[in-house]
Write a protein that holds these residues in place. Sequence first.
Motif, PDB file in Angstrom:
ATOM      1  N   HIS A 190      -5.474  -3.028  -7.506  1.00  0.00           N
ATOM      2  CA  HIS A 190      -4.933  -1.820  -8.136  1.00  0.00           C
ATOM      3  C   HIS A 190      -3.443  -1.960  -8.465  1.00  0.00           C
ATOM      4  O   HIS A 190      -3.018  -1.670  -9.578  1.00  0.00           O
ATOM      5  N   ASP A 191      -2.648  -2.403  -7.493  1.00  0.00           N
ATOM      6  CA  ASP A 191      -1.198  -2.495  -7.717  1.00  0.00           C
ATOM      7  C   ASP A 191      -0.852  -3.498  -8.818  1.00  0.00           C
ATOM      8  O   ASP A 191       0.102  -3.295  -9.570  1.00  0.00           O
ATOM      9  N   GLU A 193      -1.666  -1.643 -12.070  1.00  0.00           N
ATOM     10  CA  GLU A 193      -0.711  -0.551 -12.252  1.00  0.00           C
ATOM     11  C   GLU A 193       0.654  -1.103 -12.670  1.00  0.00           C
ATOM     12  O   GLU A 193       1.315  -0.545 -13.547  1.00  0.00           O
TER      13      GLU A 193
END
Length: 159
Positions: free
Chosen positions: A110-111, A114
Amino acid sequence: MKLTTKGRYAVMAMADLARHSDGSPVALAEIADRQEISLSYLEQLFAKLRRGELVKSVRGPGGGYLLSRDAGDIRISDVILAVDEPIKATRCELGSPKGCMPSAGRCITHDLWEGLSHQIQHFLSSVSLGDVIDGRVAERQVVVTDTRRKPAGIANAAD
């Protein structure tokens, strides 16, 4: 990140408008012909661009569209966001506390995605329509460096 035809066509049409306006309105039919985009699709996009206050419409004979401000003051990110195109590389819904996994958690990457979304947003916010039509996009490329980890065998000058 997937940028759909909606975002790409909106940017193409706005760049065409910026290049061909010369202070007078440009008919959507002309943009449609030059950019090979459906006129009915352009009408939908320009309704959103008008609501986003990026273009002004001029009615009547010789009517069409004008940029609402100078091409150098309109960011590519403004155009994409005006046509409801999210700038994100994650599967998560913007602003939602839920993640993209079936369990509502965030995926392990996710990071990463993102961070990519933020870099894309930063780049598109740094480029104006004026940059595009004047061929200055290459000058706007952002080089991202990561100073947290270095490959083995590479030392800082201060080491």
